[in-house]
Design a protein around this motif. Structure first.
Motif, PDB file in Angstrom:
ATOM      1  N   LYS A  60     -10.120  -0.384   1.083  1.00 60.04           N
ATOM      2  CA  LYS A  60     -10.103   1.069   0.947  1.00 60.04           C
ATOM      3  C   LYS A  60     -10.914   1.492  -0.274  1.00 60.04           C
ATOM      4  N   SER A  63      -9.734   1.886  -4.224  1.00 56.67           N
ATOM      5  CA  SER A  63      -8.472   1.166  -4.420  1.00 56.67           C
ATOM      6  C   SER A  63      -8.613  -0.110  -5.243  1.00 56.67           C
ATOM      7  N   VAL A  74      -6.453  -2.323  -1.727  1.00 53.40           N
ATOM      8  CA  VAL A  74      -5.740  -1.904  -0.533  1.00 53.40           C
ATOM      9  C   VAL A  74      -6.591  -2.244   0.676  1.00 53.40           C
ATOM     10  N   ASP A  81      -2.014   1.141   5.488  1.00 54.17           N
ATOM     11  CA  ASP A  81      -2.584   0.426   4.348  1.00 54.17           C
ATOM     12  C   ASP A  81      -1.592  -0.620   3.871  1.00 54.17           C
ATOM     13  N   VAL A  83      -1.062  -3.086   0.233  1.00 55.65           N
ATOM     14  CA  VAL A  83      -1.516  -3.459  -1.104  1.00 55.65           C
ATOM     15  C   VAL A  83      -1.638  -4.983  -1.161  1.00 55.65           C
ATOM     16  N   GLU A  96     -15.624  -2.493  -2.264  1.00 56.07           N
ATOM     17  CA  GLU A  96     -14.913  -1.443  -1.548  1.00 56.07           C
ATOM     18  C   GLU A  96     -15.698  -1.024  -0.315  1.00 56.07           C
TER      19      GLU A  96
END
Length: 148
Positions: A60, A63, A74, A81, A83, A96
């Motif tokens: 993500k 994140s 994430v 989602d 973690v 990302e």
């Protein structure tokens, strides 16, 4: 002891060794088997607790947090989602918005603690499992928006 009895004993001992060998092979296979889940499947409780598995999707945007030897990010399949916490150096191609597959376990808080992180190797590549999961999530999202 008759010859027939000796043959029967040899056959029984052979079957016993063959059974033991098959059990060892199946045990080794089972312990090395790692399943793949999407973030949606993990959020829905389909992923095992206390057992290693793989989770994949896209990292993500916004994140990713890195410090010296830890990474937090994430993984998303555009619906849910999860973690991911990773102790170690992230791959050079990790960034990302790109595809990722992480192997590890869920902790007590529901976060995924990765023991291994695999990143795509060029702009056009995405792991087949992650691509399939992303396509399914997009189809579900499209079906939900069409409903009156």
């Amino acid at each position: 002891m008759k010859a027939r009895h000796k043959r029967l004993i040899v056959i029984m001992v052979g079957l016993l060794f063959l059974s033991a060998a098959a059990a060892l092979v199946l045990s080794a296979f089972r312990s090395n088997l790692v399943f793949f889940f999407t973030p949606t499947q993990v959020a829905d409780g389909e992923a095992p607790r206390g057992t290693a598995f793989r989770v994949g999707g896209m990292v993500k945007v916004g994140s990713l947090l890195r410090d010296s030897e830890k990474g937090y990010f994430v993984v998303t399949d555009t619906q849910k989602d999860i973690v991911v916490k990773y102790k170690g150096m992230l791959p050079d191609l990790f960034k990302e918005g790109s595809g990722v597959v992480a192997q590890g376990q869920l902790n007590a808080q529901g976060d995924f603690v990765a023991s291994e992180v695999l990143a795509k190797h060029d702009e056009n590549y995405m792991p087949p499992e992650a691509k399939h999961a992303m396509d399914q999530a997009a189809a579900r999202k499209a079906a939900e928006t069409v409903k009156p």
